[in-house]
Scaffold this motif. Structure first.
Motif, short mmCIF file in Angstrom:
data_model
loop_
_atom_site.label_atom_id
_atom_site.label_comp_id
_atom_site.label_asym_id
_atom_site.label_seq_id
_atom_site.Cartn_x
_atom_site.Cartn_y
_atom_site.Cartn_z
N SER B 23 0.84 -1.43 0.57
CA SER B 23 0.08 0.35 0.12
C SER B 23 0.72 1.34 0.20
N GLU B 24 0.50 2.37 -0.52
CA GLU B 24 1.30 3.91 -0.27
C GLU B 24 1.54 4.10 0.69
N GLU B 25 0.94 3.86 2.39
CA GLU B 25 1.26 3.34 3.19
C GLU B 25 2.82 2.57 3.73
N GLU B 26 2.27 1.53 3.43
CA GLU B 26 3.64 1.03 3.61
C GLU B 26 5.42 1.07 2.62
N TRP B 27 4.51 1.50 1.62
CA TRP B 27 5.66 1.85 0.95
C TRP B 27 6.49 2.82 1.44
N GLN B 28 6.00 4.13 1.55
CA GLN B 28 5.76 5.52 2.32
C GLN B 28 6.61 4.93 3.36
N PHE B 38 10.72 1.45 2.58
CA PHE B 38 11.70 1.45 1.56
C PHE B 38 11.24 1.97 0.07
N VAL B 39 10.76 3.44 0.23
CA VAL B 39 11.39 4.21 -0.83
C VAL B 39 12.54 4.99 -0.51
N LYS B 40 13.13 5.60 0.42
CA LYS B 40 14.08 5.90 0.65
C LYS B 40 15.03 5.14 0.71
N THR B 41 14.97 3.87 0.88
CA THR B 41 16.55 2.65 0.56
C THR B 41 16.52 2.67 -0.82
N ALA B 68 12.54 14.81 -4.31
CA ALA B 68 11.95 14.41 -5.71
C ALA B 68 10.81 13.00 -5.94
N TYR B 69 11.54 12.11 -5.56
CA TYR B 69 10.99 10.97 -5.81
C TYR B 69 9.84 9.99 -4.90
N ARG B 70 8.23 10.01 -5.28
CA ARG B 70 7.84 9.27 -3.83
C ARG B 70 7.27 8.03 -4.21
N LEU B 72 5.92 4.31 -6.56
CA LEU B 72 7.14 3.46 -7.38
C LEU B 72 7.83 4.13 -8.66
N ALA B 73 6.96 3.50 -9.77
CA ALA B 73 6.72 4.98 -10.42
C ALA B 73 8.14 5.76 -10.57
N ASP B 74 8.31 6.69 -10.03
CA ASP B 74 9.40 7.21 -9.79
C ASP B 74 10.44 6.75 -9.09
N VAL B 75 10.97 5.91 -8.65
CA VAL B 75 11.84 4.99 -8.50
C VAL B 75 12.09 3.92 -9.16
N ARG B 76 11.47 3.47 -9.86
CA ARG B 76 11.49 2.94 -11.53
C ARG B 76 12.17 3.72 -12.24
N ARG B 77 11.62 4.60 -12.67
CA ARG B 77 12.11 5.44 -13.44
C ARG B 77 13.75 6.39 -13.30
#
Lengths: 147, 147
Positions: B23-28, B38-41, B68-70, B72-77
């Protein structure tokens, strides 16, 4: 290849020193992820490296009895014995062995598998360290004096 | 050396796929250890590899703005762009560059540092996955189909 093993052995040694600060309960306590405790994860790290490299050395597969090693001193002894057994092979590694085959696996891939395995599990220990409010051992390969 | 980067990029890709289930919450969500989510790591993994290899390529040090990257699509890119930039250097790696020096570090050590860095942080993700009751992506380099 030798440099990878030296890195892992150094990091392992520093983690074993770090574990001296843990209480018996913290050392044994069941945790989430990895092999569920500092003691079991460190035994697993030693065991898996030892088993794969023995395989490359042509020795039959052998695993340690995880229940037989309880104290930090036990795991230190195990780590020293296991590393002593495989060190001559690691030190004599030459890239000419990259493509040699063991049960269909290239020797080079088995070496990298064993190396990555330890680094991965060490990463797990670092989360548990933070959960205990302690600073983990750095994973840095260069700049080991810093974070 | 190329094989290490291919392994890391494959494992990273599988983790990015795995994160689709979060979920968005689990990701952030702020967690203990690593870069605290997860996102920052994952941004940190991409950023550090990119920064070190750019250094070896002779490009000035540069870091991404983690804020600037929030998504999952941002991090993939980000991951795709960063890997595309350094891939030609990695693919052209030759052991003759082992002892070349950058600010006093041997090129080979910088490469190994960047590789170990990613594997270490991926190990942290695996603990967080278990905390969520989910099976992590395997760290296996051989036998990736199994655990």
């Amino acid at each position: 290849m030798q440099k990878w093993f030296e890195y892992n052995w150094l990091v392992r040694e520093e983690w074993l020193d770090w574990c001296e600060e843990l209480s018996e309960e913290e050392w044994q306590k069941q945790r989430v992820g990895g092999h569920q405790s500092f003691v079991k994860t460190l035994i697993h790290i030693v065991d898996v490296e030892h088993a794969w490299i023995r395989g490359l050395m042509g020795d039959p597969e052998q695993h340690y009895d995880y229940e037989a090693y309880r104290s930090l001193a036990d795991v230190r002894r195990l780590s020293a014995e296991a590393a002593a057994e495989i060190r001559p092979f690691v030190q004599s590694w030459t890239d000419e062995w990259e493509e040699k085959s063991m049960h269909g696996f290239a020797y080079g891939d088995v070496m990298r598998h064993a190396i990555a395995h330890e680094i991965h599990h060490i990463g797990q220990l670092s989360v548990w360290a933070r959960e205990l409010g302690r600073k983990p051992i750095t994973a840095n390969l260069i700049l080991r004096g810093s974070r």
